[in-house]
Design an enzyme around this catalytic site. Sequence first.
Site, PDB file in Angstrom:
ATOM      1  N   ASP A 111       0.899  -1.165   0.001  1.00 54.04           N
ATOM      2  CA  ASP A 111      -0.015  -0.027   0.032  1.00 54.04           C
ATOM      3  C   ASP A 111       0.739   1.336   0.076  1.00 54.04           C
ATOM      4  OD1 ASP A 111      -2.195   1.890   0.989  1.00 54.04           O
ATOM      5  OD2 ASP A 111      -3.115  -0.186   0.949  1.00 54.04           O
ATOM      6  N   HIS A 157      -4.267   5.938   4.102  1.00 55.99           N
ATOM      7  CA  HIS A 157      -4.572   4.478   3.527  1.00 55.99           C
ATOM      8  C   HIS A 157      -4.170   3.459   3.896  1.00 55.99           C
ATOM      9  CE1 HIS A 157      -5.591   1.945  -0.124  1.00 55.99           C
ATOM     10  NE2 HIS A 157      -6.835   2.592  -0.397  1.00 55.99           N
ATOM     11  N   ILE A 182     -10.306   0.722  18.261  1.00 52.34           N
ATOM     12  CA  ILE A 182     -11.016  -0.258  17.608  1.00 52.34           C
ATOM     13  C   ILE A 182     -10.468  -1.688  17.706  1.00 52.34           C
ATOM     14  CG2 ILE A 182     -11.602   1.295  16.066  1.00 52.34           C
ATOM     15  CD1 ILE A 182      -9.687  -0.116  13.984  1.00 52.34           C
ATOM     16  N   ASN A 189     -13.189   1.481  -7.717  1.00 54.47           N
ATOM     17  CA  ASN A 189     -14.193   2.373  -7.458  1.00 54.47           C
ATOM     18  C   ASN A 189     -14.941   3.204  -8.375  1.00 54.47           C
ATOM     19  OD1 ASN A 189     -13.790   1.708  -4.720  1.00 54.47           O
ATOM     20  ND2 ASN A 189     -12.235   3.478  -4.134  1.00 54.47           N
ATOM     21  N   VAL A 193      -6.481 -14.717  -8.112  1.00 54.14           N
ATOM     22  CA  VAL A 193      -6.557 -13.391  -7.185  1.00 54.14           C
ATOM     23  C   VAL A 193      -8.060 -13.384  -6.781  1.00 54.14           C
ATOM     24  CG1 VAL A 193      -6.481 -10.966  -7.038  1.00 54.14           C
ATOM     25  CG2 VAL A 193      -4.642 -12.082  -8.285  1.00 54.14           C
ATOM     26  N   ASP A 209     -15.024 -12.082  -7.470  1.00 54.23           N
ATOM     27  CA  ASP A 209     -15.088 -13.259  -6.584  1.00 54.23           C
ATOM     28  C   ASP A 209     -16.258 -13.278  -5.588  1.00 54.23           C
ATOM     29  OD1 ASP A 209     -13.241 -15.002  -8.040  1.00 54.23           O
ATOM     30  OD2 ASP A 209     -11.833 -13.214  -7.537  1.00 54.23           O
ATOM     31  N   SER A 242     -11.081  -0.579  -1.414  1.00 53.74           N
ATOM     32  CA  SER A 242     -10.158  -0.665  -0.508  1.00 53.74           C
ATOM     33  C   SER A 242     -10.222  -1.218   0.896  1.00 53.74           C
ATOM     34  CB  SER A 242      -9.152   0.736  -0.353  1.00 53.74           C
ATOM     35  OG  SER A 242      -8.275   0.809  -1.446  1.00 53.74           O
TER      36      SER A 242
END
Length: 485
Positions: free
Chosen positions: A138, A170, A187, A260, A275, A298, A322
């Site tokens: 990332d 991100h 969290i 997106n 993948v 998938d 993401s």
Amino acid sequence: MRTLLSFLLIFTLYLINGSLAEATTPSANQLIIKFNDSISSTQKQTIFQTVHAHELSTIENGNFSLISLPEGSDLHTVAATLSTFQQVELVDRNYEVTTNHTPSDPHYSKQWYLKKINMPKTWNVTFGSPDIKVAVIDAGVQTSHPDLKAHIIAPYNALTGGKSIPASAHGTHVAGIIAASMNKTGITGIAPKVKIIPINVFKGEEADIYTVVDGIDYAVQAGADIINLSLTTEDYTDVLDYAVQEAYKKGVLVVAAAGNDNTSRLQYPASHKHVIAVSATTQKDTRASFSNFGSYIDLAAPGVDIYSTVPTSRYAKDSGTSMAAPTVSGTCALILSKNPFLTPTEVENILKKSSVDLGAKGRDKYYGYGRIDAYAALKQTPALPMSKLKLSSRTIAFNGTNNLPISFSAKKGTKISLYIKNSKGQVIRRLATNKAWTGGTYTRRWDGKTDSGSFAPSGQIKVTAKMSNGKHSVYRVAHVTVRNT
């Protein structure tokens, strides 16, 4: 011309300050053992020492003991070891008694997606194993974040070749979805015990194929079990496809965001073979308006208003595929925590069979096989593919003509070892070492002798079997009393 890859999120940053305090889950490293009535105090202590346990409390009526284990212990493996003792009748986790497991992290209530995919029930099975590693390729991660710092290993900056990586919003958000600690702070992640390998491939908001391929190669070499790719490009390249296929061949599961742009145009790496391509869903189990779709999808996972970690030790809501991809990666980490000997294809099939069918019946272009359900996936995950040790006796006196038959079954394609340890844990006889196994039951007969040719002295020995796939190992132990004169 460089092929650029983009982040896959819609920013809706609702920032709040986060506490820096750390704490451990009260029963995270505890087991309850029920012994049979004939056990002595000395025998108990011997058993506790075998697994490095400390007895916290006892219940005499029923002969129960509450034990604590060192931080990071694999409770499934410890429980399996304890079950080999004849004096042990039952072994269980010391679960917190609630309707389902509810984290005490203060912002858990903002993580709507955890209940949607059945995490409270899932955590009754596992919190994940620290042996499982997820590479987040990332834009960098805040490695010092109080909800992440305990999980970070082997960081890599593909732009510099060094270990120092930037703290991007991100990448930090993605990492938190997967593995934020269950520590009464902020969290909780889907797999709060697994490890994260943070790999930076972005300079600002841009990355190129070469750098991503470098990141994938590093992740494989670093021992990643799962690679999360929350990035995309519309340009197919042979080199990215090659990198993904090599990762798959080496047993690494690759998960990628679908994109997106509300389009059915193929996106990469999500569209590559082997993948898992993930689209995004809402709280109402509908497709997120921005989520890409098409024949390459998938699975689907929550991807709207996902609350997770961000830099400067804070938290925020983001939306995008993401966020959906690491939700799947975290679930895969839990599956592999229960059984690390599964292949990428086996894990993917478990996810597909256990998903919640949305939209048109069966696989469709919006949700693939359906929205993931972590608890259903764990229920369909098979147990470790290695049996307990089977011995003809737990007490034996060797006389030069008799022997002790030992057998166990192991998975095809693994390597197995079988050896004898003395009471100090030292190997005194090697019966098999890294033997390539074709499946089924393996049997050897121990004649009571050590590697030096002499008979083992009287006392308790440990028959130990090991099964390994090169990345993960599982052990089975049985205790035998030798009574040589």
